[in-house]
Design a protein around this motif. Structure first.
Motif, short mmCIF file in Angstrom:
data_model
loop_
_atom_site.label_atom_id
_atom_site.label_comp_id
_atom_site.label_asym_id
_atom_site.label_seq_id
_atom_site.Cartn_x
_atom_site.Cartn_y
_atom_site.Cartn_z
N GLN A 69 28.50 46.33 36.74
CA GLN A 69 28.98 47.71 36.65
C GLN A 69 30.34 47.85 37.34
O GLN A 69 31.25 48.49 36.82
CB GLN A 69 27.97 48.67 37.28
CG GLN A 69 28.37 50.12 37.18
CD GLN A 69 27.60 50.98 38.16
OE1 GLN A 69 27.84 50.93 39.36
NE2 GLN A 69 26.68 51.77 37.63
N TYR A 70 30.47 47.23 38.52
CA TYR A 70 31.75 47.26 39.23
C TYR A 70 32.86 46.63 38.39
O TYR A 70 33.97 47.17 38.30
CB TYR A 70 31.65 46.52 40.57
CG TYR A 70 30.86 47.21 41.65
CD1 TYR A 70 30.57 48.57 41.60
CD2 TYR A 70 30.40 46.49 42.74
CE1 TYR A 70 29.86 49.19 42.62
CE2 TYR A 70 29.69 47.10 43.76
CZ TYR A 70 29.41 48.45 43.70
OH TYR A 70 28.71 49.05 44.71
N LEU A 74 36.40 48.18 37.03
CA LEU A 74 37.72 47.57 37.24
C LEU A 74 38.48 47.41 35.93
O LEU A 74 39.70 47.52 35.89
CB LEU A 74 37.58 46.21 37.91
CG LEU A 74 37.09 46.17 39.36
CD1 LEU A 74 37.12 44.75 39.89
CD2 LEU A 74 37.90 47.08 40.27
N GLN A 75 37.76 47.16 34.85
CA GLN A 75 38.41 47.00 33.54
C GLN A 75 39.16 48.27 33.13
O GLN A 75 40.16 48.20 32.41
CB GLN A 75 37.36 46.68 32.46
CG GLN A 75 36.78 45.29 32.53
CD GLN A 75 37.74 44.22 32.08
OE1 GLN A 75 38.67 44.48 31.35
NE2 GLN A 75 37.53 43.00 32.55
N LEU A 125 45.53 46.97 34.45
CA LEU A 125 45.90 47.07 35.87
C LEU A 125 47.39 46.81 36.07
O LEU A 125 47.90 45.76 35.73
CB LEU A 125 45.07 46.08 36.69
CG LEU A 125 45.13 46.23 38.20
CD1 LEU A 125 44.66 47.61 38.63
CD2 LEU A 125 44.28 45.17 38.87
N LYS A 126 48.06 47.79 36.67
CA LYS A 126 49.50 47.69 36.89
C LYS A 126 49.85 47.34 38.34
O LYS A 126 50.85 46.70 38.60
CB LYS A 126 50.19 49.01 36.51
CG LYS A 126 50.12 49.30 35.01
CD LYS A 126 50.77 50.63 34.69
CE LYS A 126 50.88 50.85 33.18
NZ LYS A 126 49.63 50.68 32.46
N GLN A 127 49.02 47.79 39.29
CA GLN A 127 49.31 47.51 40.70
C GLN A 127 48.04 47.51 41.52
O GLN A 127 47.09 48.24 41.25
CB GLN A 127 50.27 48.57 41.27
CG GLN A 127 50.66 48.31 42.72
CD GLN A 127 51.80 49.20 43.17
OE1 GLN A 127 52.85 49.22 42.55
NE2 GLN A 127 51.59 49.93 44.25
N THR A 128 48.04 46.66 42.56
CA THR A 128 46.92 46.59 43.51
C THR A 128 47.47 46.78 44.91
O THR A 128 48.46 46.14 45.28
CB THR A 128 46.20 45.23 43.41
OG1 THR A 128 45.72 45.05 42.06
CG2 THR A 128 45.03 45.15 44.38
#
Length: 196
Positions: A69-70, A74-75, A125-128
């Motif tokens: 699920q996590y 994140l996707q 995802l563009k930035q972390t």
């Protein structure tokens, strides 16, 4: 659609980490993000990697339903934020368990012909951003302990699995800081998150 996933861990809701979480959420809301908080403590996440999980890792098939699920959450993320304290120079066990069970081949990355042998499977995802708190002074953490978190998580996990634009915001010497300094930090975090 701008979707921010915040992976948060601290066992005490009165902690400075919790204040950092609130400032982060406020800033991201101002920037127009939909916010999804993964609160590992509140979720009672099982951070232990079992033999079944390890076999799943080898087969690229997640076993743990919560971890699945996590990974799905994140996707959907266009922005990923980690918030947690540094204990004994590294992340708490709950955060390490999240990395072990969720940063997973076939779910968040694939093996590929790259310099690290891995490529991200999080196309949105563009930035972390990793935001940590610790009581160790910054210069001691850097020169005595060798920026352990940077080696283990920033370079050794996030960048290694193909994530781009990974930033680390380290709030050091927290215990010895004045209330005014802490409030300045929170304003800075809110402002940073609001301009994405």
């Amino acid at each position: 659609m701008k979707n921010a996933v915040i992976v948060y861990y601290h066992p005490y809701n009165g902690s400075f980490c919790h204040a950092v979480l609130e400032a982060t959420k406020k800033g991201l809301t101002t920037a127009g993000f939909a916010i999804d908080v993964i609160d590992l403590q509140a979720d009672q996440f099982d951070s232990v990697m079992s033999s079944a999980d390890l076999l799943g890792f080898v087969k690229h098939q997640m076993i743990d339903e919560q971890a699945k699920q996590y990974a799905q959450r994140l996707q959907r993320a266009t922005e990923l934020v980690f918030i947690f304290p540094i204990w004994w120079e590294l992340m708490p066990a709950m955060v390490k368990g999240f990395i072990d069970k969720v940063v997973f081949p076939g779910s968040t990355y694939e093996y590929a012909k790259t310099i690290t042998g891995m490529a991200s499977s999080l196309p949105n995802l563009k930035q972390t951003t990793v935001i940590t708190t610790m009581n160790t002074p910054k210069y001691i953490y850097q020169f005595v302990f060798g920026n352990a978190l940077k080696k283990a998580m920033i370079s050794g996990t996030l960048r290694k699995t193909g994530l781009k634009k990974v930033k680390w915001l380290s709030l050091s010497g927290v215990k010895s800081r004045t209330q005014a300094k802490r409030e300045n930090w929170l304003r800075m975090i809110e402002k940073r998150m609001a301009v994405k």
